[in-house]
Write a protein that holds these residues in place. Structure first.
Motif, PDB file in Angstrom:
ATOM      1  N   VAL A 143       3.158   3.058  -2.245  1.00 18.31           N
ATOM      2  CA  VAL A 143       3.457   4.271  -1.488  1.00 18.31           C
ATOM      3  C   VAL A 143       3.185   4.043  -0.001  1.00 18.31           C
ATOM      4  N   ILE A 144       2.010   3.469   0.285  1.00 19.28           N
ATOM      5  CA  ILE A 144       1.643   3.251   1.685  1.00 19.28           C
ATOM      6  C   ILE A 144       2.595   2.249   2.330  1.00 19.28           C
ATOM      7  N   GLY A 145       2.912   1.158   1.615  1.00 17.80           N
ATOM      8  CA  GLY A 145       3.844   0.167   2.151  1.00 17.80           C
ATOM      9  C   GLY A 145       5.206   0.782   2.412  1.00 17.80           C
ATOM     10  N   GLY A 146       5.685   1.560   1.438  1.00 17.10           N
ATOM     11  CA  GLY A 146       6.988   2.192   1.598  1.00 17.10           C
ATOM     12  C   GLY A 146       7.005   3.171   2.754  1.00 17.10           C
ATOM     13  N   LEU A 147       5.939   3.951   2.866  1.00 16.49           N
ATOM     14  CA  LEU A 147       5.847   4.923   3.964  1.00 16.49           C
ATOM     15  C   LEU A 147       5.895   4.212   5.314  1.00 16.49           C
ATOM     16  N   MET A 148       5.075   3.159   5.431  1.00 19.28           N
ATOM     17  CA  MET A 148       5.031   2.417   6.686  1.00 19.28           C
ATOM     18  C   MET A 148       6.406   1.826   6.982  1.00 19.28           C
ATOM     19  N   GLY A 149       7.061   1.308   5.928  1.00 22.22           N
ATOM     20  CA  GLY A 149       8.384   0.711   6.106  1.00 22.22           C
ATOM     21  C   GLY A 149       9.373   1.710   6.689  1.00 22.22           C
ATOM     22  N   VAL A 150       9.457   2.904   6.086  1.00 21.45           N
ATOM     23  CA  VAL A 150      10.468   3.851   6.566  1.00 21.45           C
ATOM     24  C   VAL A 150      10.089   4.433   7.926  1.00 21.45           C
ATOM     25  N   VAL A 151       8.788   4.585   8.162  1.00 19.30           N
ATOM     26  CA  VAL A 151       8.378   5.079   9.485  1.00 19.30           C
ATOM     27  C   VAL A 151       8.757   4.058  10.551  1.00 19.30           C
ATOM     28  N   MET A 152       8.530   2.787  10.237  1.00 21.77           N
ATOM     29  CA  MET A 152       8.869   1.731  11.197  1.00 21.77           C
ATOM     30  C   MET A 152      10.377   1.674  11.431  1.00 21.77           C
ATOM     31  N   ILE A 206       9.646  -5.233   7.447  1.00 17.04           N
ATOM     32  CA  ILE A 206       9.084  -5.829   6.227  1.00 17.04           C
ATOM     33  C   ILE A 206       7.655  -6.294   6.486  1.00 17.04           C
ATOM     34  N   ILE A 207       7.447  -6.877   7.670  1.00 19.64           N
ATOM     35  CA  ILE A 207       6.088  -7.303   8.008  1.00 19.64           C
ATOM     36  C   ILE A 207       5.150  -6.097   8.064  1.00 19.64           C
ATOM     37  N   ALA A 208       5.661  -5.003   8.647  1.00 16.21           N
ATOM     38  CA  ALA A 208       4.822  -3.808   8.765  1.00 16.21           C
ATOM     39  C   ALA A 208       4.442  -3.277   7.397  1.00 16.21           C
ATOM     40  N   ALA A 209       5.417  -3.259   6.476  1.00 12.23           N
ATOM     41  CA  ALA A 209       5.127  -2.756   5.131  1.00 12.23           C
ATOM     42  C   ALA A 209       4.064  -3.617   4.458  1.00 12.23           C
ATOM     43  N   ALA A 250      -1.594  -4.468   2.825  1.00 14.38           N
ATOM     44  CA  ALA A 250      -2.814  -5.280   2.881  1.00 14.38           C
ATOM     45  C   ALA A 250      -3.977  -4.445   3.396  1.00 14.38           C
ATOM     46  N   ALA A 251      -3.705  -3.655   4.438  1.00 14.97           N
ATOM     47  CA  ALA A 251      -4.777  -2.836   5.005  1.00 14.97           C
ATOM     48  C   ALA A 251      -5.300  -1.862   3.953  1.00 14.97           C
ATOM     49  N   TYR A 252      -4.367  -1.252   3.217  1.00 14.09           N
ATOM     50  CA  TYR A 252      -4.794  -0.270   2.227  1.00 14.09           C
ATOM     51  C   TYR A 252      -5.546  -0.935   1.078  1.00 14.09           C
ATOM     52  N   SER A 253      -5.077  -2.143   0.704  1.00 14.09           N
ATOM     53  CA  SER A 253      -5.733  -2.817  -0.412  1.00 14.09           C
ATOM     54  C   SER A 253      -7.145  -3.252  -0.038  1.00 14.09           C
ATOM     55  N   SER A 254      -7.404  -3.356   1.270  1.00 11.24           N
ATOM     56  CA  SER A 254      -8.751  -3.769   1.659  1.00 11.24           C
ATOM     57  C   SER A 254      -9.780  -2.709   1.244  1.00 11.24           C
ATOM     58  N   LEU A 255      -9.318  -1.460   1.120  1.00 11.15           N
ATOM     59  CA  LEU A 255     -10.225  -0.422   0.617  1.00 11.15           C
ATOM     60  C   LEU A 255     -10.663  -0.735  -0.812  1.00 11.15           C
ATOM     61  N   LEU A 256      -9.699  -1.228  -1.601  1.00 10.06           N
ATOM     62  CA  LEU A 256     -10.024  -1.604  -2.979  1.00 10.06           C
ATOM     63  C   LEU A 256     -10.961  -2.807  -2.979  1.00 10.06           C
ATOM     64  N   LEU A 299       2.110  -8.047  -1.080  1.00 10.95           N
ATOM     65  CA  LEU A 299       3.254  -8.011  -1.999  1.00 10.95           C
ATOM     66  C   LEU A 299       3.544  -6.590  -2.458  1.00 10.95           C
ATOM     67  N   GLY A 300       2.484  -5.821  -2.737  1.00 13.82           N
ATOM     68  CA  GLY A 300       2.672  -4.442  -3.171  1.00 13.82           C
ATOM     69  C   GLY A 300       3.310  -3.595  -2.073  1.00 13.82           C
ATOM     70  N   GLY A 301       2.882  -3.792  -0.846  1.00 15.12           N
ATOM     71  CA  GLY A 301       3.442  -3.032   0.277  1.00 15.12           C
ATOM     72  C   GLY A 301       4.918  -3.320   0.461  1.00 15.12           C
ATOM     73  N   ILE A 302       5.266  -4.611   0.450  1.00 16.23           N
ATOM     74  CA  ILE A 302       6.679  -4.979   0.586  1.00 16.23           C
ATOM     75  C   ILE A 302       7.464  -4.454  -0.604  1.00 16.23           C
ATOM     76  N   GLY A 303       6.843  -4.535  -1.793  1.00  7.34           N
ATOM     77  CA  GLY A 303       7.502  -4.037  -2.991  1.00  7.34           C
ATOM     78  C   GLY A 303       7.795  -2.545  -2.895  1.00  7.34           C
ATOM     79  N   GLY A 304       6.857  -1.795  -2.334  1.00  7.02           N
ATOM     80  CA  GLY A 304       7.057  -0.367  -2.171  1.00  7.02           C
ATOM     81  C   GLY A 304       8.249  -0.070  -1.288  1.00  7.02           C
TER      82      GLY A 304
END
Lengths: 315, 400
Positions: A40-49, A68-71, A76-82, A205-210
């Protein structure tokens, strides 16, 4: 038929990317149930970018690469929380991941609504002209078949993942941390570092996948529905693919056929004549995954130490 | 995967309060940032930080803190009623997750069980015209069926309950939407409103009874805003579950299974039966939650726009974690979550999207995931190692 192939490849790319993300994380020993949220976060960042670069008038090819890099970076940034909660704080990985899934949808809704300045969480990223960056730029034609750039990213990612996992020192060490972290530590491998690497790779990978799920298929996205369970489906793909890149790609193709049918069933004469509602097709990949898991899970072999926080001090 | 919560009640309470405080703080910061962006966009560069704080407080944070009691929205007890209305199903989904936790299972499928429970309740009401208590039982049955599936998969096919529950969440949602809609011909579907028929009109016998309280000599709730007795049913069930878990042999067996499957088996407990039963009860609780909500008659199911799983199911996870899986604690944590969610709806929506409340509860669960750390920290450093339970090795083999 070309349409079925188009959507199958599209969803196969998404599932492969995200499932390989899960693979890297779990191979290092961290269960990543947060894939849905990362998407979700990757996809959001992608479309915002896309919208930002579109407004800035960035040339299309550069824009595609940048988004794609932004997504990936957002994922990655979001996964760092995990990673932080699971590795450093030794928290329960499933609960932490669930929290991140819930948080991701909430964050995406707030951001989407604020961008729109209204009560609608729908973001549009398509325009009438192809001269500027928008969703249709991500697709290209090969004869009668429409493909998208994420497919190329996926193929490269499969090759890279296979090479990293089986042919590099890093990959071997990563897998060692997922199998027996104490043994890995005893030969001087920094388990925490390797697990961080595994989770961050899954974030990329998850961000780009989103983004790959959202952008090439439609021109606007309602973030209220997150990514509609695609991240969880990727988890099933990962299990079905036995945490191996090539198997995952095969499993993803299998599930993608089911997922694609939901998009195009009414344009295939045979399926249309059945007159089944769309929801049946929406349900299919989930039912298929359960059937497959029911038959395969007995001999399924997960990384041995996944889900167990590593504590240097414990024996 | 299993969280054993054996800390003292006080430590758990303190840890939960810390989680809430940090969650609220994050929420406040989010509101502050949103407010700052708005004032920057509208060219209000002259706005001082003090004014920004004031706007954020007045139009964002104050409604959240005040929840249903937020003055403007609470005419005739409307806000408080909404809060009670939402708290009842939240207690139930919280209980559902908490009960599963106690028996060593992570029921992430409360959302799906809630969905199926809602369908059973509405079907019994609209089509079968049953009285409210029968509809509630039906909702329990629906939830129980949907909860049994992951239990059976885990007990007999060795598939992790988390995966199965997640998959069946979606299967349940799509199935319920299809059956209710049926291309517009479903017997429960009202073509005019694109929702299910309102219970008030077509099945008044299925509505939960309502109650009112007097403040001074006037009733607190307006005539149209009398809350249902759902909250009392939920509280009674919470007490019942507490008794089952803590005071009965049956509860002990289920708990023993969660602690150590092999030991339980050795002691003569049928561990497969226990797993399935735990999931059935857990599912039934979530199902009743849906019954309590939809039989209140204040909301109908909308099969065409319900593309996301009901948040009530996932908020149940927050409720359970915040309560450290204590059934009685679930009552209070559900009231809290309901409080901030209702409050979120009263914020000035143009500036502050209601989902800020979801961000707060998301942050709270994220913190709860490592609240063990808080607890050990609070318990004093000397006991640090002793109170940290060893990772559960048994959970491992179950991972599909």
């Amino acid at each position: 038929m070309w349409l079925l192939l188009k959507y199958t490849l599209l969803y196969a790319a998404v599932l492969t990317l995200v499932a390989m993300g899960g693979m890297f994380s779990e191979r290092s020993g961290v269960i990543n149930i947060a894939l849905e949220g990362i998407m979700v976060i990757g996809g959001l960042m992608g479309v915002v970018m896309i919208n930002i670069l579109n407004a800035a008038g960035v040339p299309v090819p550069i824009g595609i690469v940048l988004t794609i890099i932004a997504a990936g970076a957002a994922g990655a940034a979001y996964s760092s929380l995990l990673a932080f909660s699971a590795i450093n704080l030794k928290a329960d990985q499933t609960i932490g991941g669930t929290a991140l899934n819930l948080l991701a949808t909430a964050v995406a809704m707030v951001i989407a609504k604020r961008i729109n300045g209204s009560d609608s969480p729908k973001i549009t990223y398509s325009t009438n002209t192809n001269a500027v960056l928008n969703s249709s730029n991500f697709s290209f034609q090969v004869g009668p078949l429409t493909l998208n750039y994420f497919l190329l990213v996926t193929i490269a990612a499969i090759a890279a993942a296979w090479f990293i996992l089986y042919r590099t020192r890093f990959g071997m060490r990563l897998m060692a941390c997922g199998e027996h972290p104490q043994a890995a530590d005893s030969v001087g491998i920094n388990v925490y570092k390797m697990r961080w690497a595994g989770v961050l790779m899954s974030g990329v990978l998850g961000g780009i996948g989103g983004m790959a799920y959202i952008v090439p298929a439609v021109g606007d996205w309602n973030f209220e529905m997150g990514v509609a369970g695609m991240g969880f489906l990727a988890l099933a793909v990962m299990i079905f693919g036995q945490w191996k890149p090539l198997n995952i790609a095969g499993a993803a193709l299998f599930f993608a056929v089911f997922r694609a049918m939901a998009n195009i069933f009414d344009s295939i004469p045979f399926l249309a004549s059945l007159g089944w509602p769309k929801e049946i097709y929406n349900m299919m990949p989930f039912v298929a995954s359960m059937v497959v898991l029911a038959f395969t899970s007995r001999k399924s072999r997960a990384p041995k130490a996944e889900g167990v926080p590593y504590d240097k001090g414990s024996r | 995967m299993k969280k054993k919560i054996s800390m003292s009640g006080f430590g758990s309470l303190l840890a939960s309060l810390v989680c809430i405080a940090v969650g609220l703080l994050v929420g406040f910061i989010v509101l502050l940032v949103l407010g700052a962006i708005t004032s920057a966009q509208s060219g209000g560069a002259g706005q001082s930080f003090g004014e920004l704080l004031k706007v954020t407080w007045e139009q964002g944070f104050k409604p959240i803190l005040h929840g249903g009691f937020y003055a403007k929205a609470n005419t005739m007890g409307m806000g408080v009623r909404m809060e009670i209305l939402q708290a009842a199903p939240l207690i139930m989904t919280g209980l559902s997750v908490a009960f599963a936790f106690k028996t060593g299972l992570f029921n992430i499928g409360a959302a799906g069980q809630y969905t199926v429970g809602a369908f059973f309740a509405l079907f019994s009401a609209i089509v079968l015209k049953l009285p409210w208590w029968a509809c509630l039982l039906a909702s329990a049955l629906g939830g129980a069926i949907w909860g049994a599936i992951p239990g059976l998969f885990k007990a007999f096919l060795n598939v992790n309950e988390v995966i199965t529950s997640i998959m069946f969440n979606w299967v349940g949602l799509y199935a319920v939407n299809t059956i209710i809609y049926q291309g517009g011909t479903g017997p429960m579907f009202n073509l005019k409103t694109t929702k299910t028929f309102t219970l008030k009109e077509c099945a008044p016998q299925s509505l939960l009874p309502t109650f009112n309280v007097n403040v001074g000599d006037k009733p607190y709730f307006g005539k149209l805003f009398t809350p249902t007795i759902g909250i009392f049913i939920a509280i009674a069930l919470a007490v019942a579950i507490w008794i089952v878990i803590n005071k009965t042999t049956f509860g002990y067996e289920l708990k023993a299974c969660g602690f150590n499957k092999n030991a339980a088996k050795y002691a003569g407990i049928n561990e497969k039966k226990s797993i399935v039963l735990s999931m059935i009860i857990s599912g039934a609780l979530a199902g009743v939650g849906a019954g309590l909500f939809y039989l209140s008659g204040s909301k109908e199911w909308e099969p065409l726009v319900s593309t996301a799983l009901p948040a009530m199911g996932f908020n149940g996870i927050s409720v359970a974690l915040l309560a450290s899986s204590n059934p009685i604690g679930c009552i209070f944590s559900a009231l809290f979550i309901s409080h901030i969610t209702v409050g979120g709806g009263f914020m000035y929506a143009k500036l502050f999207p209601t989902e800020v409340a979801d961000i707060i509860s998301g942050v709270v669960i994220y913190l709860c995931a490592f609240s063990l750390l808080f607890k050990t920290f609070l318990a004093g450093r000397k006991k640090k190692m002793a109170s940290q339970p060893a990772p559960d090795k048994n959970g491992k083999e179950a991972d599909a």
